[in-house]
Design an enzyme around this catalytic site. Structure first.
Site, PDB file in Angstrom:
ATOM      1  N   GLY A 181      27.710  27.280  17.276  1.00 10.07           N
ATOM      2  CA  GLY A 181      28.737  26.227  16.425  1.00 10.07           C
ATOM      3  C   GLY A 181      29.818  26.044  17.359  1.00 10.07           C
ATOM      4  CD  GLU A 186      22.766  27.527  17.280  1.00  4.25           C
ATOM      5  OE1 GLU A 186      22.844  27.143  18.656  1.00  4.25           O
ATOM      6  OE2 GLU A 186      24.223  27.188  17.138  1.00  4.25           O
ATOM      7  CD  GLU A 201      25.844  22.919  15.979  1.00  4.92           C
ATOM      8  OE1 GLU A 201      26.082  24.746  15.249  1.00  4.92           O
ATOM      9  OE2 GLU A 201      24.892  22.443  15.614  1.00  4.92           O
ATOM     10  CB  ALA A 258      28.053  30.798  13.551  1.00  2.00           C
TER      11      ALA A 258
HETATM   12  N1  3HC Z   1      29.472  36.810  16.091  1.00  5.42           N
HETATM   13  C1  3HC Z   1      30.470  37.109  16.022  1.00  5.42           C
HETATM   14  N2  3HC Z   1      30.988  38.409  17.059  1.00  5.42           N
HETATM   15  C2  3HC Z   1      30.530  37.529  18.139  1.00  5.42           C
HETATM   16  C3  3HC Z   1      29.635  36.351  18.192  1.00  5.42           C
HETATM   17  C4  3HC Z   1      29.720  36.060  17.096  1.00  5.42           C
HETATM   18  N3  3HC Z   1      28.787  34.664  17.932  1.00  5.42           N
HETATM   19  N4  3HC Z   1      29.253  36.542  19.709  1.00  5.42           N
HETATM   20  C5  3HC Z   1      29.970  37.800  20.447  1.00  5.42           C
HETATM   21  N5  3HC Z   1      30.212  38.759  19.577  1.00  5.42           N
HETATM   22  C6  3HC Z   1      30.782  40.214  19.905  1.00  5.42           C
HETATM   23  C7  3HC Z   1      30.081  41.071  19.634  1.00  5.42           C
HETATM   24  O1  3HC Z   1      29.180  41.419  19.536  1.00  5.42           O
HETATM   25  C8  3HC Z   1      31.151  42.172  21.072  1.00  5.42           C
HETATM   26  O2  3HC Z   1      31.719  42.343  19.606  1.00  5.42           O
HETATM   27  P1  3HC Z   1      31.628  44.108  19.831  1.00  5.42           P
HETATM   28  O3  3HC Z   1      33.012  44.180  21.230  1.00  5.42           O
HETATM   29  O4  3HC Z   1      32.589  44.911  18.967  1.00  5.42           O
HETATM   30  O5  3HC Z   1      30.888  44.973  20.812  1.00  5.42           O
HETATM   31  C9  3HC Z   1      32.182  41.152  21.258  1.00  5.42           C
HETATM   32  O6  3HC Z   1      32.321  39.899  20.759  1.00  5.42           O
HETATM   33  C10 3HC Z   1      31.516  40.912  23.027  1.00  5.42           C
HETATM   34  O7  3HC Z   1      30.187  40.193  22.727  1.00  5.42           O
HETATM   35  P2  3HC Z   1      29.610  40.560  23.794  1.00  5.42           P
HETATM   36  O8  3HC Z   1      30.035  42.628  24.356  1.00  5.42           O
HETATM   37  O9  3HC Z   1      28.248  40.022  24.171  1.00  5.42           O
HETATM   38  O10 3HC Z   1      30.290  39.782  25.270  1.00  5.42           O
HETATM   39  P3  3HC Z   1      30.121  38.923  25.894  1.00  5.42           P
HETATM   40  O11 3HC Z   1      31.328  38.400  27.356  1.00  5.42           O
HETATM   41  O12 3HC Z   1      28.888  39.796  27.093  1.00  5.42           O
HETATM   42  O13 3HC Z   1      28.775  37.618  25.928  1.00  5.42           O
HETATM   43  C11 3HC Z   1      28.534  35.509  24.791  1.00  5.42           C
HETATM   44  C12 3HC Z   1      29.817  36.964  25.078  1.00  5.42           C
HETATM   45  C13 3HC Z   1      28.651  35.240  25.610  1.00  5.42           C
HETATM   46  C14 3HC Z   1      29.904  35.251  23.835  1.00  5.42           C
HETATM   47  C15 3HC Z   1      27.855  36.698  23.930  1.00  5.42           C
HETATM   48  O14 3HC Z   1      28.675  37.157  23.041  1.00  5.42           O
HETATM   49  C16 3HC Z   1      27.040  35.771  23.254  1.00  5.42           C
HETATM   50  O15 3HC Z   1      25.825  35.630  23.902  1.00  5.42           O
HETATM   51  N6  3HC Z   1      27.198  35.816  21.931  1.00  5.42           N
HETATM   52  C17 3HC Z   1      26.531  35.186  20.804  1.00  5.42           C
HETATM   53  C18 3HC Z   1      26.427  33.423  20.916  1.00  5.42           C
HETATM   54  C19 3HC Z   1      25.719  32.689  19.555  1.00  5.42           C
HETATM   55  O16 3HC Z   1      24.685  33.216  19.773  1.00  5.42           O
HETATM   56  N7  3HC Z   1      25.939  32.229  18.963  1.00  5.42           N
HETATM   57  C20 3HC Z   1      25.573  31.270  18.074  1.00  5.42           C
HETATM   58  C21 3HC Z   1      26.032  32.187  16.894  1.00  5.42           C
HETATM   59  S1  3HC Z   1      24.944  31.304  15.644  1.00  5.42           S
HETATM   60  C22 3HC Z   1      25.645  29.873  14.844  1.00  5.42           C
HETATM   61  O17 3HC Z   1      26.461  29.443  15.830  1.00  5.42           O
HETATM   62  C23 3HC Z   1      25.237  29.200  14.112  1.00  5.42           C
HETATM   63  C24 3HC Z   1      25.293  27.500  13.901  1.00  5.42           C
HETATM   64  O18 3HC Z   1      25.419  26.999  14.122  1.00  5.42           O
HETATM   65  C25 3HC Z   1      25.818  27.338  12.775  1.00  5.42           C
END
Ligand code: 3HC
Length: 689
Positions: A102, A125, A105, A63
Site C-alpha cells: 500500500g 502482497e 500504491e 497496509a
Molecule cells: N504492518 C504492520 N506492522 C508491520 C508492517 C506492516 N505492513 N511491516 C512491518 N511491521 C512491523 C513488524 O512486525 C515489526 O514489528 P515489531 O518490531 O513489533 O516486531 C516492525 O514493523 C519492524 O519490522 P521488521 O522487523 O521486519 O523490520 P525490517 O527493518 O527488517 O524490515 C520491512 C522492514 C522491509 C518494511 C519489513 O517489515 C516488511 O517487509 N514488511 C512487510 C511489508 C509488506 O508486506 N507490505 C504489504 C502489506 S499488505 C498491503 O499493503 C495491502 C495493500 O495492497 C492494500
C-alpha cells in the site's frame, strides 16, 4: 493535526510527512491523518504543490497487517489514494526509503515520484497470500507495461531506486535529500499527471502464457494467479471497474486461510527475535571476527555466511589437504554464484580475502566468536572445546554447530560454560535461512543475545531453543519420519508418502529429503546409539539395509530412490521395494492399503503432538517459534503457517481426537497425547490462548 501524519508549508509547497514508527504502516490513524492533511493543504491558498514523504528510513511498509481479519475502519486505503490522485493541486511522492505494498500504491496515486537512491519499492502482497488491493494491479501496469507489472507483482521482491526508475515507476532518483529534490521538481512547475489516465493495453495471448507459467510455479499458493487475473482485467476494463474488481479479488484473498497462514508466518519470524527473558538491557557482545572449526560442507557454508556479511573468518582444519579442499569448494560456490550474475568477480575475491585458512588453533586467540563444525562425536567436541578454553580470549563466544549432542555436556569441557552456546545451521548453511540457537543450562544471557544478534547480521532467522535430543527442528523431524517409516512398514510406498506430503505443500517428501541429506548420516548415528545400548533407538530396518548396501541417497545415485546421473529427480526402485518387503516379512507385518488421508494425519498430528511436548518441556518458548523453525529450515509450506498453526486451524480438539484414535489402534507410546495439547483442547483454546 494527527500524530501519525503532519504537514508544513515550505514556501509554495506543502510537505506531508507520515510519521508512524516503526515502518509508517497505513493503519486507520495514518489513513485518517493523510486525508486530513491533504484536505488542509489543498485548502491553503498559499500552497501550489504537495510533497508526500515518510519519516525515518521508510516511506511506508504498506497496509497495517495487524488490522487484517478485524472489522475495517474508514477511510479505506483506496479512497485515500483516490483523494490524492484526484487532488486539485499536483502531488509529488518523495520516496525517502522503503515503499512497499500500500505504501507504493499510495505513491502510484501521486502525480510524480522522486526516490532516494536508497529507496526500495515493491508490491510484496503475494508473499502474504494477497494481491495488491489499493490500485497496484491497475496503476503499476500503466507505468511499466503489462509484462513488467506481472513480473514485479507475482514475484513480490522489491526493486532498488535505479531499477524502479528504469522500469518507469519513479520519475527521478534524487542525488541528495529527496524532499529537497521533490521541492525542486515542484519549483520547475509540474502539472497534473494522473496514473489512472495513462493507457493500458494487454494482449490475450500474453495472459494465457503468463497464467500457465504462474500456475505451474505457484505450488498451491492461491494469490499469484489472482494477481495475474487482476492485471488482465485491468487491461480490459475502465479504470474504476478495474479497481472494483481488484478490491473484490483482494478481499477474496484476505479471507483465505492461506493469508492467515502467511501473516502468522510473518509475525512468527519477527516474534522469534524477541527471546523471553532477554530484555533490552541485555546487550550482545561485540562480534567483529569469527573462527570456524571444520572446512567440510557445514563449516565451509558457515564461513561463507560471515564473509558474505563482511566479517573476517579464520577457517581451521586439522590437515592441509582438507583445508585446501574446503577453501576450493568455497571458491567454486562463489564462482558459481558469480556465473549466475548474482555477485561480481570482484566480490568473489573480496569474500575469499575475508576467509583465512589455518591449521593452527592458536590463530583463534583473538576472535570474538568461534563456531565448531567438526565431526558429530562427543569425544571430538570435548577435545576441541578443551583446546578453545585454553586458547580463546576471555569473553569469546564458543559455539557448536552440533545437531544432536548436548550443549551442557560440551560446555562441561570448558571452565567457561556461560560462554558456550549452540548455533545449529542448516545445510547448505550459506543458503538456508534458519539458525537454531541453543542455550545450555549455563549459557549467559548476553551470549544468547549475541547469537540472536549475529543471526540477524548474517541474514538468518534466529530462533532460541533449549537442549534436548535433536532440539526443536530435528526432534519433530525425527518423530514425523518415524511415522513415515511406520506407514511404509504397514503397506504404503515411500513415493505414496512423499506424494501426500508434497501435495500438502512441502517442498519435498520425507523420503526424498532423506536421500538428499544422505541415508548414511542417520544410519551412522543409529549405529552409534545401538552400540551404546540406547533403548530409544529403533531396531535396524530397511533404511539401514539400504545404507549398508552403500545406497546413501542422491550423492551415490541411489538411496530410497534411484537418480540418473546429474539429476535430482527421484525414481522409484524395485530393489528398495524388495528390501521393504523382506523387512515386513521378517517382522511378520501383514500389509494393507494405507489411505492418503491417514498418511497426512499421522504425519501431521505427530508433528503437532511432538511440538506440544517440546512446548511443555520449555524447549521452545512459544508455539510460533516452532513454526518459525519449520518454515525456515524444513520447507514447511508458508501458507499453512507452520505445524502448530496448522494444528490450531484444524482445532486442537480434532487433533487430540485423531491422536487418541491412533493411540487406541497403534498403541505406541509416541501416540500418547501431550498433556499440554489435551489441556488446551479441553479448554477450547489454541496455543496462543
Ligand atoms: N504492518 C504492520 N506492522 C508491520 C508492517 C506492516 N505492513 N511491516 C512491518 N511491521 C512491523 C513488524 O512486525 C515489526 O514489528 P515489531 O518490531 O513489533 O516486531 C516492525 O514493523 C519492524 O519490522 P521488521 O522487523 O521486519 O523490520 P525490517 O527493518 O527488517 O524490515 C520491512 C522492514 C522491509 C518494511 C519489513 O517489515 C516488511 O517487509 N514488511 C512487510 C511489508 C509488506 O508486506 N507490505 C504489504 C502489506 S499488505 C498491503 O499493503 C495491502 C495493500 O495492497 C492494500
Amino acid at each position: 493535526m494527527s500524530e501519525a501524519v503532519k504537514w508544513e508549508r515550505k514556501g509554495a509547497v506543502a510537505v506531508i510527512t507520515i510519521d508512524s514508527p516503526p515502518v509508517n504502516a497505513l493503519g486507520q490513524a495514518v489513513r485518517a491523518g493523510l486525508k486530513a492533511c491533504l484536505e488542509a493543504a489543498l485548502a491553503d491558498d498559499a500552497v501550489e504543490t504537495l510533497v508526500l514523504t515518510g519519516a525515518g528510513k521508510t516511506f511506508s511498509a504498506g497496509a497495517d497487517i495487524r488490522e487484517f481479519g478485524k472489522p475495517p475502519q474508514g477511510p479505506s486505503l483506496p479512497d485515500v489514494i483516490a483523494a490524492f490522485e484526484n487532488a486539485s493541486k499536483p502531488v509529488i511522492a518523495a520516496i525517502n526509503g522503503t515503499a512497499l505494498g500500500g505504501g507504493l500504491e499510495l505513491a502510484l496515486g501521486c502525480h510524480y515520484r522522486v526516490a532516494s537512491p536508497f529507496a526500495q519499492v515493491g508490491l510484496p502482497e503475494v508473499k502474504l497470500g494477497l494481491i495488491p488491493g489499493a490500485g497496484g494491479t491497475v496503476r503499476l501496469p500503466r507505468l511499466t507495461g503489462v509484462q513488467a507489472a506481472v513480473d514485479i507483482i507475482v514475484d513480490g521482491s522489491p526493486l532498488d531506486a535505479r531499477k524502479a526508475e528504469a522500469a518507469g515507476i519513479v520519475d527521478r532518483v534524487a542525488e541528495g535529500d529527496v524532499v529537497a529534490a521533490a521541492c525542486n521538481l515542484a519549483a520547475e512547475g509540474v502539472g497534473h499527471r494522473r496514473t489512472r489516465d495513462l493507457p493500458l493495453e494487454g494482449d490475450a495471448a500474453l495472459f494465457e502464457g503468463v497464467k500457465a507459467a504462474v500456475a505451474r510455479k505457484a505450488r498451491g499458493l492461491y494469490s499469484p494467479l489472482r494477481c495475474v487475473e487482476s492485471i488482465e482485467a485491468a487491461s480490459r476494463l475502465p479504470f474504476d471497474e478495474a479497481i472494483a474488481n481488484e478490491r473484490s479479488l483482494f478481499l477474496d484473498c484476505l479471507n483465505s486461510p492461506q493469508r492467515a497462514g502467511l501473516i502468522h508466518a510473518f509475525f512468527a519470524q519477527r516474534e522469534a527475535a524477541k527471546v523471553p527473558g532477554l530484555g533490552p538491557d541485555v546487550k550482545p557482545r561485540p562480534v567483529e571476527s569469527v573462527g570456524v572449526i571444520g572446512a567440510g560442507t557445514m563449516g565451509g557454508g558457515i564461513a561463507m555466511c560471515f564473509a558474505n556479511a563482511g566479517l573476517p573468518v579464520i577457517l581451521i582444519e586439522t590437515v592441509a589437504p582438507a583445508l585446501d579442499r574446503g577453501l576450493a569448494t568455497i571458491r567454486r560456490n562463489y564462482e558459481a554464484t558469480a556465473a549466475k550474475g548474482r555477485i561480481t568477480p570482484a566480490e568473489v575475491e573480496a569474500r575469499m580475502a575475508l576467509i583465512t585458512g589455518s591449521l593452527d588453533y592458536g590463530d583463534l586467540a583473538t576472535v570474538d566468536l568461534v563456531i565448531e563444525a567438526a565431526f558429530e562425536s562427543m569425544a571430538v567436541k570435548h577435545e576441541i572445546f578443551g583446546k578453545l578454553d585454553a586458547i580463546c580470549k576471555p569473553g569469546a563466544v564458543l559455539a557448536t554447530n552440533t545437531s544432536t549432542l548436548s550443549i551442557d555436556e560440551i560446555a562441561a569441557a570448558t571452565r567457561r560454560p556461560q560462554d558456550v552456546v549452540g548455533m545449529h545451521f542448516f545445510s547448505p548453511a550459506n543458503v538456508m535461512r534458519l539458525l537454531e540457537n541453543v542455550r545450555g543450562k549455563e549459557t549467559a544471557p548476553d551470549v544468547q543475545a549475541t547469537v540472536m544478534d549475529v543471526a540477524k547480521r548474517i541474514g538468518k532467522v534466529g530462533v532460541m531453543v533449549g537442549v534436548c535430543y535433536g532440539f526443536v527442528g530435528n526432534r519433530i523431524l525425527h518423530a514425523r519420519n518415524r511415522e513415515a517409516i511406520a506407514l511404509v512398514n504397514e503397506g504404503a510406498t515411500p513415493q505414496q508418502v512423499d506424494k501426500v506430503l508434497t501435495g500438502f505443500g512441502f517442498a519435498m517428501g520425507p523420503f526424498a529429503t532423506s536421500d538428499l541429506a544422505g541415508l548414511d548420516v542417520g544410519w551412522r548415528i543409529r549405529e552409534e546409539r545401538r552400540k551404546a545400548n540406547d533403548p530409544d533407538v529403533d531396531a535396524p530396518n530397511w533404511l539401514d539395509a539400504l545404507a549398508e548396501k552403500g545406497r546413501y541417497g542422491q550423492k551415490t545415485g541411489a538411496g530410497i530412490y534411484l537418480y540418473e546421473k546429474g539429476s535430482r529427480t527421484p525414481i522409484p526402485d524395485a530393489e528398495t521395494d524388495a528390501l521393504i518387503a523382506a523387512y515386513r516379512a521378517e517382522a511378520g507385518i501383514a500389509t494393507r492399503d494405507v489411505p492418503d488421508r491417514e498418511i497426512l494425519e499421522r504425519c501431521m498430528f505427530m508433528m503437532v503432538n511432538e511440538g506440544a511436548r517440546i512446548l511443555e518441556e520449555g524447549i521452545a518458548s512459544r508455539a510460533s517459534d516452532i513454526d518459525a523453525v519449520w518454515l525456515n529450515g524444513y520447507g514447511f509450506p508458508a501458507y499453512r503457517g507452520g505445524p502448530m498453526f496448522w494444528g490450531e486451524q484444524q482445532g486442537l480438539g480434532t487433533v487430540v481426537a485423531g491422536i487418541d484414535a491412533f493411540h487406541a489402534r497403534l498403541g505406541t507410546p509416541q501416540w500418547q497425547a501431550a498433556g499440554l495439547l489435551r489441556k488446551l483442547a479441553d479448554e477450547g483454546k489454541g496455543f496462543s490462548g
